[in-house]
Motif scaffolding. Sequence first.
Motif, PDB file in Angstrom:
ATOM      1  N   VAL A 171     -24.429  -5.592   8.226  1.00 53.77           N
ATOM      2  CA  VAL A 171     -23.938  -6.776   7.531  1.00 53.77           C
ATOM      3  C   VAL A 171     -22.692  -6.365   6.739  1.00 53.77           C
ATOM      4  O   VAL A 171     -22.747  -5.454   5.903  1.00 53.77           O
ATOM      5  N   GLY A 172     -21.569  -7.030   7.025  1.00 56.38           N
ATOM      6  CA  GLY A 172     -20.274  -6.625   6.468  1.00 56.38           C
ATOM      7  C   GLY A 172     -19.843  -7.431   5.263  1.00 56.38           C
ATOM      8  O   GLY A 172     -18.690  -7.347   4.846  1.00 56.38           O
ATOM      9  N   ALA A 173     -20.746  -8.248   4.695  1.00 55.54           N
ATOM     10  CA  ALA A 173     -20.437  -9.016   3.483  1.00 55.54           C
ATOM     11  C   ALA A 173     -21.708  -9.055   2.640  1.00 55.54           C
ATOM     12  O   ALA A 173     -22.813  -8.950   3.170  1.00 55.54           O
ATOM     13  N   ALA A 174     -21.518  -9.227   1.313  1.00 56.89           N
ATOM     14  CA  ALA A 174     -22.678  -9.076   0.420  1.00 56.89           C
ATOM     15  C   ALA A 174     -23.604 -10.290   0.466  1.00 56.89           C
ATOM     16  O   ALA A 174     -23.169 -11.438   0.346  1.00 56.89           O
ATOM     17  N   ALA A 175     -24.891 -10.016   0.615  1.00 52.00           N
ATOM     18  CA  ALA A 175     -25.916 -11.059   0.669  1.00 52.00           C
ATOM     19  C   ALA A 175     -26.536 -11.206  -0.722  1.00 52.00           C
ATOM     20  O   ALA A 175     -26.535 -10.263  -1.514  1.00 52.00           O
ATOM     21  N   VAL A 176     -27.073 -12.406  -1.014  1.00 53.39           N
ATOM     22  CA  VAL A 176     -27.767 -12.562  -2.294  1.00 53.39           C
ATOM     23  C   VAL A 176     -29.153 -11.921  -2.228  1.00 53.39           C
ATOM     24  O   VAL A 176     -29.746 -11.584  -3.240  1.00 53.39           O
ATOM     25  N   LYS A 177     -29.669 -11.769  -0.998  1.00 49.18           N
ATOM     26  CA  LYS A 177     -30.968 -11.126  -0.796  1.00 49.18           C
ATOM     27  C   LYS A 177     -31.031 -10.670   0.664  1.00 49.18           C
ATOM     28  O   LYS A 177     -30.145 -11.019   1.459  1.00 49.18           O
ATOM     29  N   VAL A 178     -32.082  -9.930   0.992  1.00 47.38           N
ATOM     30  CA  VAL A 178     -32.282  -9.560   2.402  1.00 47.38           C
ATOM     31  C   VAL A 178     -32.917 -10.786   3.076  1.00 47.38           C
ATOM     32  O   VAL A 178     -34.095 -11.085   2.872  1.00 47.38           O
ATOM     33  N   HIS A 179     -32.107 -11.527   3.799  1.00 45.81           N
ATOM     34  CA  HIS A 179     -32.569 -12.807   4.345  1.00 45.81           C
ATOM     35  C   HIS A 179     -33.713 -12.616   5.345  1.00 45.81           C
ATOM     36  O   HIS A 179     -33.669 -11.722   6.191  1.00 45.81           O
ATOM     37  N   GLU A 180     -34.702 -13.485   5.211  1.00 46.02           N
ATOM     38  CA  GLU A 180     -35.931 -13.387   6.018  1.00 46.02           C
ATOM     39  C   GLU A 180     -35.626 -13.428   7.522  1.00 46.02           C
ATOM     40  O   GLU A 180     -36.213 -12.684   8.304  1.00 46.02           O
ATOM     41  N   GLU A 181     -34.668 -14.288   7.909  1.00 44.76           N
ATOM     42  CA  GLU A 181     -34.365 -14.397   9.346  1.00 44.76           C
ATOM     43  C   GLU A 181     -33.812 -13.084   9.914  1.00 44.76           C
ATOM     44  O   GLU A 181     -34.050 -12.748  11.065  1.00 44.76           O
ATOM     45  N   LEU A 182     -33.063 -12.349   9.067  1.00 46.34           N
ATOM     46  CA  LEU A 182     -32.526 -11.059   9.531  1.00 46.34           C
ATOM     47  C   LEU A 182     -33.679 -10.079   9.738  1.00 46.34           C
ATOM     48  O   LEU A 182     -33.715  -9.338  10.730  1.00 46.34           O
ATOM     49  N   LEU A 183     -34.626 -10.100   8.801  1.00 43.24           N
ATOM     50  CA  LEU A 183     -35.791  -9.210   8.929  1.00 43.24           C
ATOM     51  C   LEU A 183     -36.602  -9.541  10.171  1.00 43.24           C
ATOM     52  O   LEU A 183     -37.036  -8.661  10.896  1.00 43.24           O
ATOM     53  N   GLU A 184     -36.779 -10.838  10.411  1.00 39.21           N
ATOM     54  CA  GLU A 184     -37.547 -11.274  11.602  1.00 39.21           C
ATOM     55  C   GLU A 184     -36.877 -10.803  12.879  1.00 39.21           C
ATOM     56  O   GLU A 184     -37.541 -10.416  13.839  1.00 39.21           O
ATOM     57  N   GLN A 185     -35.530 -10.851  12.893  1.00 37.93           N
ATOM     58  CA  GLN A 185     -34.799 -10.513  14.123  1.00 37.93           C
ATOM     59  C   GLN A 185     -34.610  -9.010  14.315  1.00 37.93           C
ATOM     60  O   GLN A 185     -34.120  -8.572  15.348  1.00 37.93           O
ATOM     61  N   LEU A 186     -34.982  -8.221  13.289  1.00 34.42           N
ATOM     62  CA  LEU A 186     -34.864  -6.767  13.398  1.00 34.42           C
ATOM     63  C   LEU A 186     -35.989  -6.245  14.290  1.00 34.42           C
ATOM     64  O   LEU A 186     -37.146  -6.640  14.142  1.00 34.42           O
ATOM     65  N   ALA A 187     -35.611  -5.364  15.236  1.00 33.03           N
ATOM     66  CA  ALA A 187     -36.613  -4.815  16.162  1.00 33.03           C
ATOM     67  C   ALA A 187     -37.580  -3.912  15.402  1.00 33.03           C
ATOM     68  O   ALA A 187     -37.330  -3.494  14.269  1.00 33.03           O
ATOM     69  N   SER A 188     -38.649  -3.591  16.050  1.00 31.76           N
ATOM     70  CA  SER A 188     -39.673  -2.723  15.491  1.00 31.76           C
ATOM     71  C   SER A 188     -39.848  -1.542  16.460  1.00 31.76           C
ATOM     72  O   SER A 188     -40.461  -1.740  17.501  1.00 31.76           O
ATOM     73  N   PRO A 189     -39.266  -0.377  16.233  1.00 30.49           N
ATOM     74  CA  PRO A 189     -38.518   0.004  15.046  1.00 30.49           C
ATOM     75  C   PRO A 189     -37.058  -0.471  15.095  1.00 30.49           C
ATOM     76  O   PRO A 189     -36.493  -0.660  16.162  1.00 30.49           O
ATOM     77  N   GLY A 190     -36.482  -0.620  13.896  1.00 33.68           N
ATOM     78  CA  GLY A 190     -35.077  -1.019  13.792  1.00 33.68           C
ATOM     79  C   GLY A 190     -34.576  -0.747  12.386  1.00 33.68           C
ATOM     80  O   GLY A 190     -35.365  -0.462  11.472  1.00 33.68           O
ATOM     81  N   ARG A 191     -33.271  -0.825  12.225  1.00 35.12           N
ATOM     82  CA  ARG A 191     -32.669  -0.542  10.903  1.00 35.12           C
ATOM     83  C   ARG A 191     -31.540  -1.505  10.590  1.00 35.12           C
ATOM     84  O   ARG A 191     -30.746  -1.842  11.480  1.00 35.12           O
ATOM     85  N   MET A 192     -31.483  -1.929   9.327  1.00 32.18           N
ATOM     86  CA  MET A 192     -30.396  -2.814   8.864  1.00 32.18           C
ATOM     87  C   MET A 192     -29.657  -2.140   7.711  1.00 32.18           C
ATOM     88  O   MET A 192     -30.279  -1.568   6.817  1.00 32.18           O
ATOM     89  N   PHE A 193     -28.331  -2.247   7.753  1.00 31.40           N
ATOM     90  CA  PHE A 193     -27.449  -1.731   6.680  1.00 31.40           C
ATOM     91  C   PHE A 193     -26.823  -2.960   6.052  1.00 31.40           C
ATOM     92  O   PHE A 193     -26.060  -3.669   6.713  1.00 31.40           O
ATOM     93  N   ILE A 194     -27.155  -3.231   4.781  1.00 29.82           N
ATOM     94  CA  ILE A 194     -26.755  -4.524   4.201  1.00 29.82           C
ATOM     95  C   ILE A 194     -26.400  -4.381   2.713  1.00 29.82           C
ATOM     96  O   ILE A 194     -27.188  -3.848   1.937  1.00 29.82           O
ATOM     97  N   PRO A 195     -25.196  -4.862   2.327  1.00 27.01           N
ATOM     98  CA  PRO A 195     -24.893  -4.923   0.897  1.00 27.01           C
ATOM     99  C   PRO A 195     -25.584  -6.138   0.269  1.00 27.01           C
ATOM    100  O   PRO A 195     -25.509  -7.235   0.819  1.00 27.01           O
ATOM    101  N   VAL A 196     -26.253  -5.915  -0.851  1.00 22.41           N
ATOM    102  CA  VAL A 196     -27.000  -7.002  -1.509  1.00 22.41           C
ATOM    103  C   VAL A 196     -26.626  -7.030  -2.988  1.00 22.41           C
ATOM    104  O   VAL A 196     -26.500  -5.974  -3.624  1.00 22.41           O
TER     105      VAL A 196
END
Length: 239
Positions: A171-196
Motif C-alpha cells: 500500500v503506497g499511501a497512508a491508511a486510517v486503519k488496516v482495512h478489513e477488505e485488504l485483510l480478507e483478500q490477503l492469501a494465507s500465507p501472505g504479507r501486507m506492507f502498509i503505512p497506517v
Amino acid sequence: MAWRSSGTSNSELIENLWRNEMIKHPEVKSAFLKVDRAHYAPRSPYEDCPQPIGHHATISAPHMHASAVEHLLPFIKPSRENPAPRVLDIGSGSGYLTHVLAELVGDEGKVVGVEHILPLKELGEKNMKKSKEGRELIEGGKVRFRVGDGRKGWREEEDATGRKSWDAIHVGAAAVKVHEELLEQLASPGRMFIPVDDEDDPQGWGQHIWCVDKDDKGEVKKRKLFGVRYVPLTDAPRA
Ligand code: SAH
C-alpha cells in the motif's frame, strides 16, 4: 542512512542503496537495476527522496521502495509451493514500484497496480511503456493497471490456478486503519506492507509502516516497523 543513497545515475543510486543496506538481497538489487527511475520520476530521478508526479501524488523515495520490496520479498518470489505469486500494488502512482515488483514474480507471477485517479493509472502505464521490458510486461499480461478505491483492495479474475487472493499487498499511501477488505483478500500465507496513521496522535501527523502477516492457518499478526510520511489514501477527487 537513507538520504546518503542519492546518485548521479540509476546504477549509482542502486549501488548506494546496497552499500547502505537498504537493499540486502541480490535478486532485489538486480530487479531495481533493471528499472530506470528516470522513466518514472519527472525530476532528479536518482535522488533518494520523493518527487511530485501531479494530482497531489508523489513517487516515494527509493529507500522506501527498497524497504517495501525487502519486506515483501518472501511472498513475491516464486517458489516450489507457489510458482505464480500474485501481488497487489495499491496507489501505483508513477508505476515504478509496480514495475520493480514485476521483475521479481517470475514467469508465472502477476502484479496489479490500483489507482483511484484515472490520469495516474494512465501515467503508470505510459511510464512503463517507455522501456521495451516494461512494454513486454504490460503486453504479456504480467502487469495490469486498474482504476479503483484501493481501500477496498482489488478483485481480479482468478488465475489459472483458480486463486483470487494476493500473496503480497503493497500500500503506497497512508491508511486510517488496516482495512478489513485488504485483510480478507490477503492469501494465507501472505504479507501486507502498509503505512497506517498512528491512533494515539492528536495532531494526526504520525504514521508507521505495519507489516501484516497472515499465516497458513489464517491467523493474522501485525508488526509496527518504523515512522513514515506518506500521502493519505483518500476518496477520489470529483471529476
Ligand atoms: N507508489 C507510487 C505512488 C505513491 S503516492 C509511487 O511510488 O509512484 C500514493 C498514491 O496513492 C497516489 O498516486 C494516489 O493517487 C493514490 N491513492 C490515494 N488514495 C487512493 C485510493 N483510495 N485508492 C487508490 N489509490 C489511491
